[in-house]
Write a protein that holds these residues in place. Structure first.
Motif, mmCIF file in Angstrom:
data_model
loop_
_atom_site.group_PDB
_atom_site.id
_atom_site.type_symbol
_atom_site.label_atom_id
_atom_site.label_comp_id
_atom_site.label_asym_id
_atom_site.label_seq_id
_atom_site.Cartn_x
_atom_site.Cartn_y
_atom_site.Cartn_z
ATOM 1 N N ALA A 1 16.719 -0.374 -6.195
ATOM 2 C CA ALA A 1 16.458 1.034 -6.506
ATOM 3 C C ALA A 1 15.129 1.447 -5.886
ATOM 4 C CB ALA A 1 16.422 1.241 -8.016
ATOM 5 N N ASP A 2 15.182 2.449 -5.016
ATOM 6 C CA ASP A 2 13.949 3.014 -4.473
ATOM 7 C C ASP A 2 13.472 4.094 -5.442
ATOM 8 O OD1 ASP A 2 11.924 4.358 -3.200
ATOM 9 O OD2 ASP A 2 12.910 4.459 -1.245
ATOM 10 N N GLU A 3 12.512 3.718 -6.274
ATOM 11 C CA GLU A 3 11.988 4.635 -7.308
ATOM 12 C C GLU A 3 10.586 5.116 -6.930
ATOM 13 O OE1 GLU A 3 13.166 5.601 -10.526
ATOM 14 O OE2 GLU A 3 14.769 4.181 -11.010
ATOM 15 N N ILE A 4 10.305 5.130 -5.633
ATOM 16 C CA ILE A 4 8.965 5.527 -5.196
ATOM 17 C C ILE A 4 8.645 6.949 -5.638
ATOM 18 C CG2 ILE A 4 7.554 6.012 -3.143
ATOM 19 C CD1 ILE A 4 9.009 3.578 -1.832
ATOM 20 N N GLN A 5 9.635 7.832 -5.568
ATOM 21 C CA GLN A 5 9.406 9.216 -5.988
ATOM 22 C C GLN A 5 9.910 9.473 -7.412
ATOM 23 O OE1 GLN A 5 9.931 13.739 -4.142
ATOM 24 N NE2 GLN A 5 10.072 11.976 -2.833
ATOM 25 N N THR A 6 11.019 8.855 -7.786
ATOM 26 C CA THR A 6 11.632 9.136 -9.094
ATOM 27 C C THR A 6 11.010 8.330 -10.225
ATOM 28 O OG1 THR A 6 13.302 7.483 -8.547
ATOM 29 C CG2 THR A 6 13.895 9.798 -8.199
ATOM 30 N N VAL B 1 19.286 2.211 -2.836
ATOM 31 C CA VAL B 1 19.641 3.575 -3.255
ATOM 32 C C VAL B 1 18.500 4.248 -4.023
ATOM 33 C CG1 VAL B 1 20.734 2.826 -5.432
ATOM 34 C CG2 VAL B 1 21.523 4.925 -4.321
ATOM 35 N N GLU B 2 18.378 5.557 -3.846
ATOM 36 C CA GLU B 2 17.466 6.358 -4.673
ATOM 37 C C GLU B 2 18.279 6.887 -5.867
ATOM 38 O OE1 GLU B 2 15.329 9.373 -1.873
ATOM 39 O OE2 GLU B 2 16.864 8.355 -0.705
ATOM 40 N N PRO B 3 17.813 6.656 -7.077
ATOM 41 C CA PRO B 3 18.558 7.138 -8.260
ATOM 42 C C PRO B 3 18.774 8.654 -8.237
ATOM 43 C CG PRO B 3 16.907 5.558 -8.913
ATOM 44 C CD PRO B 3 16.664 5.834 -7.456
ATOM 45 N N ASN C 1 19.418 9.768 2.804
ATOM 46 C CA ASN C 1 18.354 8.981 2.155
ATOM 47 C C ASN C 1 16.985 9.308 2.726
ATOM 48 O OD1 ASN C 1 17.300 6.928 4.263
ATOM 49 N ND2 ASN C 1 19.524 6.797 4.504
ATOM 50 N N PHE C 2 15.963 8.913 2.003
ATOM 51 C CA PHE C 2 14.612 8.861 2.554
ATOM 52 C C PHE C 2 13.960 7.571 2.095
ATOM 53 C CE2 PHE C 2 10.044 9.434 2.786
ATOM 54 C CZ PHE C 2 9.902 9.932 4.059
ATOM 55 N N ALA C 3 13.446 6.786 3.050
ATOM 56 C CA ALA C 3 12.826 5.520 2.680
ATOM 57 C C ALA C 3 11.501 5.312 3.389
ATOM 58 C CB ALA C 3 13.786 4.369 2.983
ATOM 59 N N GLY C 4 11.027 6.337 4.092
ATOM 60 C CA GLY C 4 9.757 6.200 4.793
ATOM 61 C C GLY C 4 9.917 6.477 6.276
ATOM 62 N N ASN D 1 0.820 -1.211 0.000
ATOM 63 C CA ASN D 1 0.000 0.000 0.000
ATOM 64 C C ASN D 1 0.855 1.263 0.000
ATOM 65 O OD1 ASN D 1 -2.535 -1.675 0.552
ATOM 66 N ND2 ASN D 1 -1.190 -2.221 2.247
ATOM 67 N N SER D 2 1.495 1.546 1.132
ATOM 68 C CA SER D 2 2.336 2.733 1.206
ATOM 69 C C SER D 2 3.741 2.425 0.696
ATOM 70 C CB SER D 2 2.426 3.231 2.645
ATOM 71 O OG SER D 2 3.151 2.305 3.413
ATOM 72 N N GLY D 3 4.484 3.492 0.417
ATOM 73 C CA GLY D 3 5.860 3.326 -0.021
ATOM 74 C C GLY D 3 6.723 2.667 1.041
ATOM 75 N N ALA D 4 6.577 3.119 2.282
ATOM 76 C CA ALA D 4 7.395 2.562 3.366
ATOM 77 C C ALA D 4 7.196 1.049 3.484
ATOM 78 C CB ALA D 4 7.048 3.255 4.684
ATOM 79 N N GLU D 5 5.966 0.616 3.316
ATOM 80 C CA GLU D 5 5.696 -0.830 3.373
ATOM 81 C C GLU D 5 6.394 -1.575 2.237
ATOM 82 O OE1 GLU D 5 1.308 -2.117 4.471
ATOM 83 O OE2 GLU D 5 1.383 -0.287 3.279
ATOM 84 N N GLY E 1 5.711 3.279 -5.880
ATOM 85 C CA GLY E 1 4.542 3.636 -5.055
ATOM 86 C C GLY E 1 3.974 4.912 -5.623
ATOM 87 N N LYS E 2 3.647 5.845 -4.737
ATOM 88 C CA LYS E 2 3.191 7.179 -5.138
ATOM 89 C C LYS E 2 2.365 7.195 -6.440
ATOM 90 C CE LYS E 2 6.113 9.792 -2.102
ATOM 91 N NZ LYS E 2 7.463 9.602 -1.632
ATOM 92 N N ALA E 3 2.964 7.534 -7.584
ATOM 93 C CA ALA E 3 2.185 7.715 -8.819
ATOM 94 C C ALA E 3 1.588 6.421 -9.367
ATOM 95 C CB ALA E 3 3.055 8.368 -9.890
HETATM 96 C C1 LIG Z 1 7.795 8.910 -0.356
HETATM 97 C C2 LIG Z 1 8.935 7.987 -0.339
HETATM 98 C C3 LIG Z 1 8.917 6.807 0.420
HETATM 99 C C4 LIG Z 1 7.806 6.487 1.390
HETATM 100 O O1 LIG Z 1 6.553 6.420 0.814
HETATM 101 P P1 LIG Z 1 5.236 6.550 1.737
HETATM 102 O O2 LIG Z 1 4.109 6.233 0.809
HETATM 103 O O3 LIG Z 1 5.203 7.962 2.239
HETATM 104 O O4 LIG Z 1 5.384 5.574 2.837
HETATM 105 C C5 LIG Z 1 9.997 5.960 0.315
HETATM 106 N N1 LIG Z 1 11.037 6.233 -0.488
HETATM 107 C C6 LIG Z 1 11.087 7.356 -1.234
HETATM 108 C C7 LIG Z 1 12.264 7.604 -2.121
HETATM 109 C C8 LIG Z 1 10.057 8.279 -1.173
HETATM 110 O O5 LIG Z 1 10.124 9.417 -1.875
#
Ligand SMILES: *Cc1c(COP(=O)(O)O)cnc(C)c1O
Length: 426
Positions: free
Chosen positions: A250-255, A217-219, A165-168, A129-133, A279-281
């Motif tokens: 690769a954490d591409e949740i935002q990119t 890693v986030e690209p 980094n940001f991963a949730g 569901n969420s990105g962190a998950e 995730g996200k989009a």
């Molecule tokens: C937003 C984000 C997350 C976390 O997603 P959530 O849906 O807020 O839990 C993880 N990694 C990256 C790179 C993000 O931008």
């Protein structure tokens, strides 16, 4: 008028009970804010705008003011607010069935999985569901792969992450954060993580040993301030991982999903990560949907009962995600992000403001870093808001410009005039 009267009557009826329905008709921006501040935890510091509806790149506040959304909900709304096709898919599916749990199968998930596979070239996906998950899911898959396939003993095994980094916001995802505030007061933390400087492939080479499971890693670092690593960085890291039998995640949740002008930002480095987290989009902002994409070898480590989520892979999420992906491709939003991103970056680079330290980005994912003397990005975001553009500062000194990918050239041009004006203020 009619509903106004109903609300008044209803208010009267419940007036003496603790539970009151408040008519939003008499409320101003400040009233909404006061109510939220009084009854909600203060874990955010939003700009003082109360949004009540949106369409495409535009959002409207409760006082009828119109704004160009240059945050796009941290890139969750790449397809634009309330995209009619996605809303239609949501409504249609909501009237059929919303949740089965994965105790049973549903008729939407198989199509989402197949379409994801066709689009991305990854054999399998695991929906959450969420990105962190989804990050947690990737970390669990990596650890199990490390123990059961690579043969690292059960009590050890490290995952390497990068600073900034940001991963949730879960305990595990903050365990490897280098942002002090994200961790302060939340310990003890999950062990098994090592942190190296972002953008430095040699640091990765040096830290890898026989207990290394994966590199996450986030690209491009999003929350870290739209930090674009040196060219060739991901490629080098990928080669190092391959040589050492270490998974590249690769954490591409935002990119991902078009934000940087390609389907995935890692494609600029011509690599194919072992796992990609999205995730996200994936839902066009209409529902929380995330997923881990990978191979049969890696996602195959999960056996029934190993991992799950009540809502993960539900038919409503799957139907919404399917339509969101179709919109992304059929409306050529990735190409639009590439073309208008290049155009916008070029124009921003030409703005001569004493406040600007650096302008950087890829596609419609752009950061304007200000000098410390500029006294923070927030005051510029507030000034932009007054002029009808919504941006949110990241890391105090960076203004992130990341509008929905449905933006037009004319809208970019209008925004540029205002952004330039604001950056030229004292
Ligand atoms: C937003 C984000 C997350 C976390 O997603 P959530 O849906 O807020 O839990 C993880 N990694 C990256 C790179 C993000 O931008």
């Amino acid at each position: 008028m009619f509903s106004f009267i109903i609300v008044l009557i209803f208010n009267k009826l419940v007036h003496n009970s603790k539970y009151t329905i408040i008519g939003k008709f008499d409320m101003q921006t400040k009233d909404f804010i006061d109510l939220e501040e009084k009854h909600g935890a203060h874990n955010y510091n939003p700009l003082d705008v109360v949004i009540e509806r949106g369409k495409g790149v535009w959002v409207f506040d409760v006082e009828g003011n119109k704004y160009l959304d240059c945050l796009a909900a941290y890139s969750a709304v790449n397809q634009g607010h309330c995209h009619p096709r996605i809303i239609n898919a949501l409504k249609t599916q909501a009237e059929r069935i919303t949740l089965t749990s994965r105790a049973f199968r549903n008729d939407q998930l198989p199509f989402l999985l197949k379409e994801l596979s066709d689009l991305t070239g990854y054999e399998m996906a695991l929906p959450m569901n969420s990105g962190a998950e989804a990050v947690e899911t990737a970390l669990k898959a990596a650890r199990k792969w490390g123990h059961k396939i690579k043969g690292i003993d059960a009590q050890s095994g490290d995952i390497i992450a990068c600073d900034n980094n940001f991963a949730g916001r879960t305990i595990t995802t903050i365990s490897f954060s280098t942002e002090e505030q994200y961790k302060d007061g939340f310990g003890p933390f999950t062990p098994g993580f090592k942190v190296i400087p972002y953008g430095n492939a040699d640091a990765l080479e040096k830290i890898i040993d026989k207990n290394t499971i994966a590199f996450l890693v986030e690209p491009i670092q999003g929350e870290g301030g739209v930090v674009v690593p040196p060219s060739g960085y991901l490629q080098k890291c990928y080669d190092i991982c391959k040589r050492n039998n270490v998974l590249f995640i690769a954490d591409e949740i935002q990119t991902g999903l078009g934000r940087t002008g390609k389907l995935f930002a890692h494609q600029y480095d011509n690599i194919k990560p072992d796992m990609v987290i999205i995730g996200k989009a994936l839902s066009g902002g209409c529902y929380p949907v995330s997923a881990v994409l990978s191979s049969k070898e890696i996602l195959g480590v999960f056996n029934p009962g190993d991992h799950g989520s009540t809502f993960g892979g539900n038919p409503l999420a799957a139907a919404v995600a399917r339509e969101s992906l179709k919109v992304l491709i059929e409306e050529k939003l990735i190409e639009n992000s590439r073309d208008l991103g290049e155009y916008l970056l070029d124009k921003l680079l030409k703005i001569k403001s004493k406040h600007i330290k650096e302008v950087r980005g890829r596609g419609l994912f752009i950061g304007i870093e200000l000098f410390p003397e500029a006294k923070g990005a927030r005051r510029f975001c507030k000034a932009l808001m007054k002029r009808g553009i919504l941006c949110k500062e990241t890391h105090d000194n960076v203004i992130r410009i990341a509008p929905p990918l449905v933006i037009t050239k004319a809208e970019v041009d209008d925004a540029l005039l205002i952004i330039k004006d604001v950056l030229l203020m004292d």
